[in-house]
Motif scaffolding. Structure first.
Motif, PDB file in Angstrom:
ATOM      1  N   GLU A   3      -8.201  11.424  -1.720  1.00 27.81           N
ATOM      2  CA  GLU A   3      -7.665  11.410  -3.081  1.00 27.81           C
ATOM      3  C   GLU A   3      -7.477  12.790  -3.675  1.00 27.81           C
ATOM      4  N   ARG A  13      -8.426  -2.466 -10.154  1.00 28.58           N
ATOM      5  CA  ARG A  13      -8.022  -1.962  -8.844  1.00 28.58           C
ATOM      6  C   ARG A  13      -6.609  -2.405  -8.439  1.00 28.58           C
ATOM      7  N   GLU A  23      -4.060  13.813 -12.211  1.00 29.94           N
ATOM      8  CA  GLU A  23      -4.115  12.383 -11.903  1.00 29.94           C
ATOM      9  C   GLU A  23      -2.914  11.954 -11.054  1.00 29.94           C
ATOM     10  N   ALA A  77      -2.785  10.313  -7.132  1.00 31.96           N
ATOM     11  CA  ALA A  77      -2.027   9.130  -6.718  1.00 31.96           C
ATOM     12  C   ALA A  77      -1.100   9.456  -5.552  1.00 31.96           C
ATOM     13  N   SER A 101      -9.866   0.718 -14.725  1.00 30.39           N
ATOM     14  CA  SER A 101     -10.791   0.152 -13.729  1.00 30.39           C
ATOM     15  C   SER A 101     -10.200  -1.014 -12.943  1.00 30.39           C
ATOM     16  N   ASP A 128      -2.637   2.540 -15.881  1.00 30.58           N
ATOM     17  CA  ASP A 128      -2.804   1.641 -14.737  1.00 30.58           C
ATOM     18  C   ASP A 128      -3.566   2.325 -13.611  1.00 30.58           C
ATOM     19  N   PHE A 129      -3.406   3.651 -13.516  1.00 30.23           N
ATOM     20  CA  PHE A 129      -4.112   4.402 -12.471  1.00 30.23           C
ATOM     21  C   PHE A 129      -5.497   4.822 -12.923  1.00 30.23           C
ATOM     22  N   CYS A 130      -5.626   5.204 -14.180  1.00 32.05           N
ATOM     23  CA  CYS A 130      -6.905   5.738 -14.674  1.00 32.05           C
ATOM     24  C   CYS A 130      -7.892   4.646 -15.063  1.00 32.05           C
ATOM     25  N   CYS A 187      -4.079  -2.931 -10.412  1.00 27.81           N
ATOM     26  CA  CYS A 187      -3.160  -2.104 -11.198  1.00 27.81           C
ATOM     27  C   CYS A 187      -3.090  -0.683 -10.635  1.00 27.81           C
ATOM     28  N   ARG A 188      -4.237  -0.176 -10.236  1.00 33.10           N
ATOM     29  CA  ARG A 188      -4.293   1.174  -9.657  1.00 33.10           C
ATOM     30  C   ARG A 188      -3.487   1.233  -8.358  1.00 33.10           C
ATOM     31  N   SER A 189      -3.656   0.234  -7.523  1.00 31.48           N
ATOM     32  CA  SER A 189      -2.933   0.194  -6.244  1.00 31.48           C
ATOM     33  C   SER A 189      -1.432   0.065  -6.467  1.00 31.48           C
TER      34      SER A 189
END
Length: 317
Positions: free
Chosen positions: A162, A20, A149, A153, A18, A14-16, A22-24
């Motif tokens: 980051e 956004r 990674e 986060a 594309s 979810d972080f790695c 999901c990353r957030s």
């Protein structure tokens, strides 16, 4: 009986990926877990499960060697930071009884021409188990990639650049600890545990799925919460250095490994302790000082912090 996890479970993809949103969401869930519990589990972490199992197999082969052979790899001048540490040598901070474990430390491998100010301590390699060092070195590299990674986060959750925290661990003092908890010996003190209540020293710890249960985390209400050892999951917790750097915003939570009901049961685990370089300044971040209402932790370098704690747990004099 089907075991379920008792702490938040996050998916590193979810972080790695594309996506956004999901990353957030990953950043938010990671940060909340470290603020409220200090622990979470990660799946799809990029660490080869077959490599983890091979590492446990070669670890068992080493720890089953005669005691005299294992002690050849215990070098006092390395203060337990490389090679073998014999049973009962380490104890938790402020705990009078030794932990019921033995372990081996693997550190960073660098080429002679690598431009480091301080050379890493030399790794040892047990010649009796030729697979041991190459397998553990591969595992080290995969765990480090995952840790980087997660630290990215962390920084984003704190609204910092980051790479702020992940840059601190580049060429750092990170170690992979391979632990053997043998059957409980007869006559040990009733207060002795496989691992007495403690907090980790470092920034974060990645714990490969242990071979049996036993890990517990101390909750805010004073009760102990068991954490399941589930296939495919790596347990992550924040250590004292991250608590220091964030002025207490992200918690370093007390945890322990309990003794088994069956005293003949053995246990293996492999925590990966992620450390900064020695010169890294662990003075609390200004934004964290503002967030928490005043500086609560002193200024100190990572190297000084580590030496202080190694002395407290009996690995350094």
């Amino acid at each position: 009986m089907v075991l379920t996890q008792t702490i938040p479970v996050l998916d590193l993809q979810d972080f790695c990926g594309s996506d956004r949103p999901c990353r957030s969401r990953f950043v938010r869930e990671l940060g909340v877990a470290l603020e409220e519990i200090g622990f979470f589990a990660i799946v799809n972490h990029g660490v080869d499960p077959g490599l983890i199992q091979t590492a446990y197999q070669v670890a068992q082969t080493f720890f089953e060697l005669p005691e005299a052979v294992k002690r050849q790899y215990e070098k006092p001048e390395l203060h337990g930071q490389r090679g073998f540490t014999s049973f009962g040598r380490e104890h938790a901070k402020d705990h009078p009884f030794p932990d019921l474990k033995e372990f081996w430390h693997v550190g960073r491998e660098v080429l002679p021409e690598h431009p480091l100010g301080d050379r890493p301590l030399p790794n040892l390699s047990p010649v009796e188990v030729p697979q041991f060092h190459p397998v553990m070195t591969r595992l080290y590299l995969q765990l480090e990639a995952c840790a980087v990674e997660l630290l990215k986060a962390c920084a984003l959750y704190l609204e910092e650049p980051e790479h702020l925290i992940s840059a601190m661990v580049q060429d750092g003092n990170t170690v992979l600890r391979i632990i053997h908890y043998p059957p409980i010996p007869a006559g040990v003190h009733p207060a002795s545990l496989r691992s007495a209540p403690h907090e980790d020293i470092n920034l974060i710890t990645l714990l490969c799925e242990a071979t049996t249960e036993g890990l517990e985390v101390l909750q805010r209400d004073g009760t102990w919460l068991p954490i399941a050892a589930l296939p495919g999951q790596i347990i992550v917790d924040s250590g004292d250095m991250l608590q220091q750097l964030t002025n207490g915003r992200l918690k370093s939570t007390t945890h322990r490994v309990t003794n088994p009901v069956d005293s003949r049961e053995r246990r293996f685990s492999m925590p990966f302790f992620v450390h900064p370089r020695s010169e890294v300044d662990l003075t609390p971040l200004p934004q964290c000082i503002t967030y928490t209402g005043g500086q609560k932790f002193p200024s100190i370098t990572a190297g000084a912090y580590l030496q202080q704690r190694l002395h407290e747990i009996g690995l350094a004099v």
